[in-house]
Design a protein around this motif. Structure first.
Motif, short mmCIF file in Angstrom:
data_model
loop_
_atom_site.label_atom_id
_atom_site.label_comp_id
_atom_site.label_asym_id
_atom_site.label_seq_id
_atom_site.Cartn_x
_atom_site.Cartn_y
_atom_site.Cartn_z
N ILE A 93 0.63 -1.21 0.10
CA ILE A 93 0.08 0.26 0.16
C ILE A 93 0.76 1.19 0.00
CG2 ILE A 93 -1.72 1.31 1.32
CD1 ILE A 93 -2.60 -1.33 2.21
N ILE B 279 -6.44 -10.34 2.31
CA ILE B 279 -5.67 -9.42 1.73
C ILE B 279 -4.26 -9.77 1.61
CG2 ILE B 279 -4.89 -6.78 1.61
CD1 ILE B 279 -7.76 -6.14 2.52
N ASP C 73 -17.42 -5.80 6.91
CA ASP C 73 -16.37 -5.29 6.29
C ASP C 73 -16.82 -3.91 5.53
OD1 ASP C 73 -13.94 -5.13 4.51
OD2 ASP C 73 -14.86 -6.41 2.93
N MET C 74 -16.93 -2.76 6.16
CA MET C 74 -17.43 -1.74 6.05
C MET C 74 -16.79 -0.55 6.83
SD MET C 74 -21.11 -0.42 4.93
CE MET C 74 -22.03 -0.50 6.51
N THR D 105 -8.33 7.10 4.38
CA THR D 105 -7.25 6.21 5.07
C THR D 105 -7.78 4.74 5.48
OG1 THR D 105 -6.52 8.21 6.12
CG2 THR D 105 -5.78 6.06 7.12
N LEU E 230 -10.24 3.02 3.97
CA LEU E 230 -10.54 2.49 2.75
C LEU E 230 -9.27 1.73 1.91
CD1 LEU E 230 -13.16 4.78 1.18
CD2 LEU E 230 -13.57 2.53 2.23
N LYS E 231 -8.20 2.99 2.07
CA LYS E 231 -6.89 2.56 1.39
C LYS E 231 -6.27 1.23 2.17
CE LYS E 231 -2.51 4.72 2.33
NZ LYS E 231 -1.49 5.95 1.98
N ILE E 232 -6.48 1.27 3.54
CA ILE E 232 -5.86 0.24 4.15
C ILE E 232 -6.54 -1.16 4.02
CG2 ILE E 232 -5.29 -0.95 6.63
CD1 ILE E 232 -4.99 1.84 7.43
N LEU E 233 -7.75 -1.08 3.92
CA LEU E 233 -8.65 -2.21 3.73
C LEU E 233 -8.73 -2.48 2.04
CD1 LEU E 233 -11.29 -1.78 6.15
CD2 LEU E 233 -9.50 -3.55 6.34
N LYS E 234 -8.11 -1.68 1.36
CA LYS E 234 -7.90 -1.97 -0.16
C LYS E 234 -9.51 -2.19 -0.78
CE LYS E 234 -3.68 -4.01 -1.05
NZ LYS E 234 -2.86 -4.98 -1.79
N ILE E 235 -10.20 -1.20 -0.21
CA ILE E 235 -11.86 -1.01 -0.78
C ILE E 235 -11.78 -0.02 -1.74
CG2 ILE E 235 -14.05 -0.48 0.05
CD1 ILE E 235 -13.75 -1.62 2.61
N ASN E 236 -12.11 -0.30 -2.88
CA ASN E 236 -12.31 0.67 -3.78
C ASN E 236 -13.39 1.66 -3.59
OD1 ASN E 236 -11.34 1.92 -6.54
ND2 ASN E 236 -13.11 1.01 -7.48
N ARG F 214 -17.03 -2.92 0.24
CA ARG F 214 -16.17 -3.62 -0.88
C ARG F 214 -17.19 -4.02 -1.88
NH1 ARG F 214 -11.26 -5.53 0.11
NH2 ARG F 214 -11.60 -5.20 2.31
N MET G 73 -7.05 -6.00 15.35
CA MET G 73 -8.32 -5.26 14.42
C MET G 73 -8.32 -3.77 14.70
SD MET G 73 -12.02 -6.61 13.21
CE MET G 73 -12.75 -6.44 14.89
N ASP G 74 -7.56 -2.82 13.98
CA ASP G 74 -7.33 -1.55 14.34
C ASP G 74 -8.70 -0.79 14.61
OD1 ASP G 74 -6.39 0.95 14.74
OD2 ASP G 74 -4.46 0.24 13.71
N ILE H 120 -9.33 2.31 12.21
CA ILE H 120 -10.05 2.36 11.04
C ILE H 120 -11.40 2.21 11.58
CG2 ILE H 120 -10.85 0.73 9.14
CD1 ILE H 120 -7.96 -0.23 9.24
N ASN I 86 -14.68 1.17 11.58
CA ASN I 86 -15.26 -0.18 10.82
C ASN I 86 -16.59 -0.51 11.46
OD1 ASN I 86 -14.54 -2.79 12.37
ND2 ASN I 86 -12.61 -1.49 12.84
#
Lengths: 329, 329, 329, 329, 329, 329
Positions: D276, E177, F35-36, F60, F62-68, F105, F160-161, F164, F166
C-alpha cells in the motif's frame, strides 16, 4: 531523659493501647484478604515529613477499595501528631518518629457475633523509632546496594494496583526469598513487570541517571512513592532534569549512576545490577548532590544520622534481607 | 446444654486465648505483607472432614514460602482436634465446627525489640459455628446463584500462586465490590484469567456439566479446593466421568448444568452466567445426585441442615456479598 | 593402544580436517545469524545411540529453515559412522563417542567473492570423547542438582522455535550467567516460559513424578529431546505411566521426585528447586529404576562409567557452570 | 594501483590472517550459542564513520554478557584503524571500508583440551569493500523499498535484548524467508513486536514522517542503530523535529513519507507498506533533504557513489533477499 | 426443467422476497456493529446436511448475544426446508442448496421513527446454488492448497468469541488481503493466535495427521465447525484416532498429511505450509479415505460432483481469494 | 414549513433512494464480514462540522482495507452536501443534520450472478435528525454519566485496528450488554485494553483532568475521534494544556474531573467511575469551560439545544443503553 522503651502507645480505633497490644482480630478483612491500606512515614528532627501527602494517598486508596474511614483527612493528621506527642517521652533525643498508619474494612460480616454485631473499620496509628529500620543500611551509603532482578515479576496494576499502598504483598516476600539465595551481602530485589520494564523494589523506588538526566520508571506498575515525588522537587531545586520513562535492564547497565529511594533511608546508591557494575561500582555524583541538598533542606546530615545509629562496624554491615527470617531448612 | 457463646477459645502459639483476643500484632508479616498461609475446614456431624488433606496443603504452602512451623503435620492435627474438643461445650447441638488455621512468618526482624527479641512464627487454630457462614446461602440450593464475570481478572499463578492458600487476596475483594454493583440478589463473582479461562470464584471452585461429563477448570490459576477434589471422588462413586479442562464462558453458556463448590456449603447450583440462564435456570440433575450422594456418605441431608440454620424466609435470601460491607458513599 | 589425542578428525564439507582446523568462516550465516541446525549424540559401548532419530530431527529443522543439505538422511548417517571409525584410534578404550553435527546455510551471498563465488551449505561432523562433557557431573548422581528458575524466560516457540535445534541460544548463556550468581555448587538453570510453565534447562529436559506418574512439560517451548523420548520408552518397559502436561513450579515443589535428562549424562536427579528440597533432598526411587533399566538395556552401568571418568574426589565436584567462563570483573 | 583482491587480512586474536582463514572453531561459544557481540561499520572517503560510537555499543554488550575482552576501547579503535591501513592496498580507489568486529566468549570450557587448555575470548576485525553490500540496492534510492510485515514477530527485549548487537538472529532469517515468498522485487521485512508496534527490519531501522515531524520507534525492541542516532543529528542540523514514539502500521499507512536506515546504505526510502503506497509511492521530500545534508557533511554524494558501484541497469535491480539463498525445493 | 435463474426467493422476516431484494437496512444493528449471527449449510443430493446442528449453534450464539428470535428451533428448521422447496424450481437438477441463515438484533432504537416504531429482529434464510462457492476449488482436490500464515493473528475468544458464528469478521478480510500478496495461486490463509497455535482459516477448519492420528486444534479460538465435527464421526467409522490438541506450525511441518474442512467443499488437502511441502506435496492417504467414506455415506462422489461443476480446465484453477476483489491500486 | 417526515432520501450508489429503502444486500461484504468503513457527522446550525476531517479518515480506512471508492474526496464531500440539501425540506427548523457515510467492498465475487456480474463498492450517504441520537442524553449534562469498566476488553489495534472506523463491532454490543446488567440509569461502558489502559467507550472518547491538564488516552487502541481532536483545539484556545497519555483506572479515580466526547453530543461530563465519585460527583469546571467555548465558536448554546429536544422531564432520563434492545428473557 527517655522513659521506658516498652511504653510506646498505639492509636487503635479511637483509643491508645500499648504497642504490644496493637493487634488485629483474625476475623478482620485485613487478615482474611490482606485488605488493608497503609502508610509509613518518618520525621526529620522530630517533625513529620510530607504527612499531608501520605494522608492524601491513603484516602485515595480507601476510596477505590470502598473502605470507610470515620475521620476526615485533617482529623487523621491530628491523630498522627497526637500519637507522636504521646510517644515522644519514650524516644531517645536523637530518635526520629516512624509512623505506621493502617486502615482496614474491619471484621467480616459473618463474624459479627464475635464483635457484638458492631462492625467498623480498623484504624491504627503506630509510632516507633526510625533507627530500627535503617541502622543496618548505613554501610550502603558508601558501597551502594546490588540490585537483583529475580524471577518473580511485579503484578501489573491491571490485576492489583500497587498505586494503592496495600497489604496483599506476599509476592514481595517471594521476591525477597529469591534474592536471599544470591551470593553477596548487599543484594536488594529490583522487580521487572511482564513487559520487562523495571518497576520497583520490595519497598523502594528506583532511579537511574543518563547524560545528566534523572529517570524513574513511569508511574504504572509501581507505588508512586512520596520520597520519589520529593526527588523530582530536589532535582528542580538543583536544576537537574528529572523525568518518568520506561526503563529496561539494558538502560540500567548503560546508565551513569543509579539509586533507590524509600521513606526511611531517603536515598541509597545502587552501584550494580545483577552484579554488573554501574559507574565502575562507585557512588555517583548526582546521588551525592541529591543527598546533600536534602540534608540542607531538613537542616542536618541525613546520612550521618543513620551512620550514628548503626551500632556496628560498617564493614560488617548486614543485609536488609536477614530480618525477614528466610531460614535455611 | 450449651455454655455461653462468647467463651470460645482459640489456639494461639501454644496457648488457648479467648476468641476476642485472637489477634495478630500489626508488626507481624501476616499484616505487613498478607504473608500468611491458611486453611478453613468444616465438620459433618461434629467430625472434621478431610482434615489431613487440609493440613497437607497447608504444609506445601509453608514450604514454598519458607515459613517455619514448629509442629509436625500430626501434631497440628492433634491441636485441631483439641481445639474442637475445648470449644464443643460452647456450640449448639446442631452446630458444625468450622476451623480456621493460620500460619504466618511472625513479626518482622526489625520489630524484634517489641517482642523481647523473640521472633517466631504465628500459629493459630480458631473454631466457630459453620452456620455463620452458610445460613444466608440456604435459598440458593433451590434457585441457584448467578455467576458474574467481573472486569477484575484472576492473578495468574506465575505472578502469585493461588494454589498456595494465602492471605494476599485484596483482589478478591475488588471483584466482590464490582459484583455488588450488579442488579440482582444472587450474584457471585466468577473470575477469568488473562487467557480468558474460567478460574474460580472469590472463595469457591466452579464445575460445569456437558453431555454427562463433569468438567472443572484445570488446576492452574485456582485454588485446588479440597471440596473440588471430593467432587472427583463422588463422581467416581456415581460412575460419572469427571475431568479437568480449560473452560471458557462460551462453554458455560453452552453447558447442561453448573455448580460451585466450597468447604462450608459443599455444592451450590449456578443456574445462570451473567444473567443468561443455563438449563433454563433450573438446578441440574447431576448437581442433585452429587448432593444426595454426599449426604448419604456423611449420614445426613447436607442441604436440610443448612436450611434449618437459615433463620429467615428463603424468599428473602440475602446476597453473600452484603457481609463484606461495601457501603455506598 | 590409543594414538595421539590431538589427531582427531572432523568431517567438514566432504573432507576430513584436523579438529583444530574445524572452523567456520566469519561470513557464514551460522556466525552472522546463529543460523545453524545441529545435533549432538553419544554412543554406548562405542555404538551410536538413536542416531536415526537425531538425523530425522535435524532434517526437519533444515526443511523449516530452508537450508539445503546435499546429503540424504542415509548418507549423513553413513558419514557419521565413518567419522566415528576414523577417530576411534584416537579414543581411549573406555571412551564413548560424542558427535556434533552442524549444518548451516553457508556464507552469505554478498561475500561470494571471498569464496570464488561458490556458495554452499556448511556440513560438519565432529567427534570427541563424551567424558569431557560428563566427568564433572558424576557427583550429581548421588546428590542431585538444584534447579534454579532465573529471571530469564524461555523464548516462546512462536517467536523462535526451540523444537528446531538451533544455534541462536545467547539467552541460554544469559540464564547460565544468572544462575552462576547463586549460592551453591550444584545449580542448574531451569527455565519457565512467559506463561509460567516449566520448559527446559539450558541443555536438558525436565521430568517430575507425582503419584507414580512421570510427567514432562508439553512439547511446546522446549527442545523435544531424544533422551526425553527414550524416557517414555523406558517408562513403558517398566510399566510406569508417563505423560506430557503443563508443569508449574508449584507442581515441582509438590512432587515426589524430579530428574533432568540430556544426551551426555542420560538422567540426573534434581533434588531441589530454588533450594527447596523435593523428596527431602533424596534421589527418588523411580529415577533409580529408570537409570537401572537404561543401564540394563545398553549392557553396562551408565553411572559407574561416568564416575570412573571423574578424575576428582566427588566431594570437590565442580559446577557445570564453571566451564562457560563467566568471570568476575 | 590496487593489489590482489584475495589478499585482504583479518585481525584475529592479535594476529593478522588471510580473509579466507578468518574462521571460528566449532567449539567456540559463538557457534555453540550465537553468543557473540559484533559491530559493522563503514567509511566515507576511506574515513571510518562514528567508530567510537560503535565501539561504545560493543563494550556495553560485552559487559552485560560478561564476555571478557583483553583490550581497552582505545586499543580496539587502534586495531580497527590498523586493519584498515593494512587492507587499503587491496581496495579500489573508490572503495569504502566496511569493518566487521566480532567478539565472543571463546571456546567452551569442556573443549579446553583441543586448545591446549588455553581458553580466551575471540576478537576479530575484518575489513571488506562496502560495495559488496550496497551495489544491489542502488535502484531503491529512486523507487523506494516495499516494507512487508511478516508473521514473524520481533523477540521482545525482555527475552533477548536486540539492543545488544548479537548473533542469535536466526529469527531474522525466518522473517527474510517469509518475505521472499511475496510477489515483487523490492520487499524488505519490517517487523512488529507482540504489542503490534513497528520495531525494525532484519538489519535496518525505520522512520516515518508526519506533519513535518520525523518519528522513529522507541528504543526498546530494536537495535539502537548508530545511523539512527545520526538521523537525529541531521534533523537537528536541518531544524526538523525528530522524536521517538511507538509506531503502529496504521501510522505508517497514514504517514507522509517513510525511510529506513542502515550503516552501509545510510538511508533508503520506503514508499509502500505491504504494497500500500505511502505518498503515492514517491520518495519524500524530507528523505531527500536528509540524504543531501548527509552527503554535504561527508563531502560527496552518497547515493551517487552507490549507483556508480552498481554494475547493472537499475531497472533490473535485484532484491536484497536473494543473497541469503532461500532456495526453492 | 429449471425455471428462470433470477427468480430465487429469500425468507425475510416472515415473507418471501426476491433474492435481489434481500437487503438489510443501514440502520440495522447487523450493519452498524456486525452484530449478526449466521449459519451457512449445504445439501447432499438436495437434502440438507446436519441442519439441526447448524440451528443449535445459531441459537447458542443468539442466546449469548441476547438477540431475540421469534421462532423455536423447530420452526426455523421448517422455514429452512420451506425455503429450499420454494427455490428448487430455480435450481439445476445437479445443483445443491446452500442456505444462508442470518439473524440480527434489528434496527437500533434511535432509528425507530424510520420503522414506524416497530423494532424487531431481522431473520433471513437465503438459498443459492452451492456450485457458486466451490467450482473454483475443484483443482485443489488434486494439488492441495498451500496454507499461508499471515501476520494477522486470530482474535482470541476472550476478546470476541469465534465460537459464536458472527459477522464481525473484517479481520478475516485483512488476512485474505495479506495472502493475496503472496506468490502462487493456491494460497489459503491459516491463522495462528497470539499464543502461536494454529486456529483456522478465514472460513475453514484445519486438520493434520501424525502417526495415523488425526489432530485438529482445540476448540478455543476457532469456529467449532459442523464439518469439523463430522470428521470426528468419519474417523470413528474408519477406526482412526481423532483428537483435539494445540498445534503449532512446527507440528504441521513435521506432520504426515494435512487437510482443511468447510461446509461447501467438505475436505480439501493442504499439501504445503508457507510453501514448505508436507508429504512431499502429495495428497495423503487418510485424506483420501475420509473423502471416500463421506462420499459413501451420502451416496455419491463428492469430489466428482464439484469437478463436474468446474467449468474451466483444472490447470487454470483460480484462487479462492480472487472473488474478494482485492484490487491493485 | 417542514415537509413529510418519511420522505428523507439516502444517496446510494449514485442514486437517491427513500430512507426505508436504504438497504444493503445480504451478499455484500459489509454483511458477510462487517467489512465496511463509515463516518457519522453532525451539523451546527445546519452547517456540517469538520466534514473534511471525517472524509480524510474515511479514505485512510478504505486505503488500508483495499476497498475501492469511485469518488475523490472532493466528490464525496459534494455528495454529502447535496444529500443535506435534498433532505433539508424534511427537517424541522431547529434540526441538525447527522450524516451516516458507509463504504463497503460490495457483494462478494461468488454472488456475481445475482448482480448481473457487475460488482462494485457500496457507497451510501444517509441524513437524519441529530435529535434522535441525543434527546435522551440531555439530563447527563447536569448529572454526568457513570463510566463502567466491563469485563469485555478492547480488541487491541494489532488484532483489528479501531483507528479504522469499521463495522466489525459486535464486541461493542457485548460491552453494552454487560453494562445493562448494572444498577443505575446513567451507566456508559468505558473499556480498558488487555494492558489495563483506558481506551474508549462504545462510541465515545474519554478525557480526564488532573492539575489543570487535560489528558486523553494515547491514540492506540481507540478511534481517534474527530471530536477528540477538536478538544485539543479548544484547549489551545483556552490555553489549557492538553496531552495524550496512558491512563489507568487509578488515574481516573484520582483525577479532578472527567468527560466523554462524541460527535452527536460533543461533551458529556463523567462524574463517576464504577460508581465511585470523581470531584464529589459534580460536573467539573474545565468541562464547563470547554462546552462554553465550543458553544461560542459555533454561535449557540450546544447544551441548550439538546435539552430543548429532550421531550421528557430530565429527572426521568433514560439510559443510552435502552435503545439497543437488550431484552430480558
Amino acid at each position: 531523659m527517655k522513659k521506658k522503651d516498652n511504653s510506646r502507645l498505639v492509636f487503635f480505633n479511637n483509643k491508645f493501647v500499648k504497642e504490644k497490644d496493637a493487634k488485629i482480630s483474625i476475623y478482620d478483612s485485613a487478615l482474611m484478604f490482606g485488605d488493608m491500606v497503609f502508610e509509613m512515614t518518618r520525621s526529620f528532627n522530630k517533625k513529620q515529613f510530607m504527612l499531608k501527602e501520605h494522608i492524601e494517598r491513603l484516602f485515595t486508596g480507601l476510596k477505590i477499595l470502598k473502605i470507610n474511614i470515620p475521620y476526615t483527612k485533617k482529623e487523621l493528621i491530628k491523630i498522627c501528631n497526637e500519637t507522636v506527642k504521646k510517644n515522644e517521652p519514650f524516644f531517645d533525643n536523637d530518635d526520629e518518629h516512624r509512623l505506621m498508619i493502617n486502615v482496614s474494612r474491619g471484621p467480616l460480616g459473618i463474624y459479627a457475633p464475635v464483635f457484638d454485631n458492631k462492625l467498623e473499620s480498623t484504624v491504627i496509628v503506630a509510632d516507633f523509632p526510625l533507627k530500627w529500620t535503617v541502622k543496618n543500611l548505613a554501610g550502603f551509603f558508601d558501597t551502594g546496594v546490588n540490585s537483583i532482578i529475580p524471577s518473580q515479576r511485579s503484578i501489573p496494576a491491571t490485576l492489583m494496583d500497587p498505586k494503592i499502598k496495600n497489604r496483599s504483598r506476599m509476592w514481595y516476600q517471594m521476591a525477597n526469598i529469591e534474592v536471599s539465595n544470591y551470593k553477596g551481602e548487599n543484594n536488594f530485589a529490583l522487580l521487572i513487570d511482564p513487559d520487562g520494564f523495571i518497576t520497583e523494589g520490595t519497598g523502594h523506588n528506583f532511579f537511574m541517571i543518563k547524560n545528566n538526566t534523572i529517570i524513574s520508571p513511569q508511574g504504572r506498575n509501581i507505588l508512586r512513592g512520596i520520597t520519589r515525588d520529593y526527588i523530582f522537587k530536589l532535582a528542580k531545586q538543583l536544576k537537574i532534569k528529572c523525568i518518568e520513562k520506561n526503563i529496561e535492564p539494558f538502560d540500567v547497565y548503560d546508565s551513569d549512576e543509579c539509586f533507590i529511594t524509600g521513606t526511611p533511608f531517603c536515598i541509597l546508591p545502587s552501584t550494580s545490577l545483577n552484579g554488573i557494575k554501574i559507574n565502575n561500582g562507585k557512588v555517583g555524583n548526582i546521588t551525592h548532590r541529591l543527598l546533600k541538598k536534602w540534608s540542607k533542606n531538613v537542616g542536618f546530615d541525613i546520612v550521618k544520622q543513620i551512620k550514628k545509629w548503626a551500632n556496628e562496624d560498617y564493614s560488617k554491615k548486614k543485609s536488609i534481607i536477614t530480618p525477614y527470617q528466610f531460614k535455611k531448612k
